[in-house]
Design a protein around this motif. Structure first.
Motif, short mmCIF file in Angstrom:
data_model
loop_
_atom_site.label_atom_id
_atom_site.label_comp_id
_atom_site.label_asym_id
_atom_site.label_seq_id
_atom_site.Cartn_x
_atom_site.Cartn_y
_atom_site.Cartn_z
N HIS A 16 1.16 -0.99 -0.50
CA HIS A 16 0.04 -0.17 0.07
C HIS A 16 0.95 1.35 0.19
CE1 HIS A 16 -3.04 -2.53 0.92
NE2 HIS A 16 -2.31 -2.57 2.28
N THR A 17 0.81 2.55 -0.53
CA THR A 17 0.89 3.50 -0.23
C THR A 17 -0.28 4.18 0.33
OG1 THR A 17 0.24 4.58 -2.41
CG2 THR A 17 2.74 3.49 -2.45
N PHE A 18 0.54 5.23 1.56
CA PHE A 18 0.40 6.13 2.17
C PHE A 18 0.94 7.74 2.11
CE2 PHE A 18 -0.97 2.65 4.16
CZ PHE A 18 -2.16 2.39 4.97
N GLY A 19 0.45 8.36 1.21
CA GLY A 19 1.41 9.15 0.70
C GLY A 19 2.34 9.27 0.04
N ASP A 20 3.99 9.35 0.31
CA ASP A 20 4.89 9.24 0.18
C ASP A 20 5.62 8.22 0.63
OD1 ASP A 20 4.94 11.15 -2.21
OD2 ASP A 20 6.37 12.71 -0.68
N ALA A 21 4.79 7.89 1.32
CA ALA A 21 5.34 6.05 1.97
C ALA A 21 4.81 5.04 1.80
CB ALA A 21 4.75 6.03 3.85
N ALA A 22 5.42 3.71 2.25
CA ALA A 22 5.53 2.86 1.46
C ALA A 22 5.22 1.82 2.73
CB ALA A 22 6.33 2.00 1.00
N TYR A 23 3.83 0.91 2.88
CA TYR A 23 3.34 0.26 3.80
C TYR A 23 3.20 -1.14 3.35
CZ TYR A 23 0.70 -2.26 7.40
OH TYR A 23 -0.32 -3.51 8.05
N PRO A 41 9.47 8.31 3.68
CA PRO A 41 10.66 8.49 2.16
C PRO A 41 11.80 9.26 2.59
CG PRO A 41 8.11 9.75 1.93
CD PRO A 41 8.16 9.05 3.27
N ASP A 42 12.67 9.59 3.78
CA ASP A 42 13.23 9.49 4.56
C ASP A 42 14.72 8.24 4.58
OD1 ASP A 42 12.58 8.57 6.59
OD2 ASP A 42 12.60 10.17 7.99
N GLY A 43 13.28 7.35 4.77
CA GLY A 43 14.48 6.07 4.87
C GLY A 43 13.92 5.15 5.83
#
Length: 124
Positions: A16-23, A41-43
């Motif tokens: 899934h994606t939540f904004g620029d983040a991945a789950y 996004p920052d790792g």
């Protein structure tokens, strides 16, 4: 679904994606719920239990050399062990409560470790 193998077994997980983040993990009604891995996004990342879109239960948050492992409730770390390395040859370990910015807060214990910067092995 994607098969994921890690220190905890997660037989199948949806991406899934939540904004620029991945789950990568379980959801319920479109929210992170159950076990999963969330990567900002920052790792930095959190791997562990989720409830109603918040870190809740056992889990580990990582950013670079900073690692926070413990119990989370409604998105806040409540009982943890935090390790961070301010220099290549030093590592600090703290066990106790943290504030919302993951800084030591309240009564806890801390220790300073000397580390061989080449091997990453603790030498004291």
């Amino acid at each position: 679904a994607k098969e994921v193998r890690s220190e905890f077994f997660l037989p199948t997980a949806d991406e899934h994606t939540f904004g620029d983040a991945a789950y990568l993990g379980a959801t319920l009604d479109g929210k992170r719920h159950g076990y999963g891995l969330y990567t900002w996004p920052d790792g930095s990342s959190y791997r562990g239990d989720w409830s109603a879109d918040q870190m809740h239960g056992e889990g580990t948050w990582k950013k670079g050399d900073d690692v926070v492992t413990g119990t989370w409730a409604k998105g806040q770390a409540i009982l943890v062990a935090k390790t961070y390395a301010p220099a290549p040859n030093l590592r600090f370990e703290y066990t106790g409560p943290l504030d919302a910015r993951l800084r030591p807060h309240g009564r806890g214990t801390a220790r300073v470790l000397l580390v061989d910067p080449t091997t990453k092995i603790v030498i004291n």
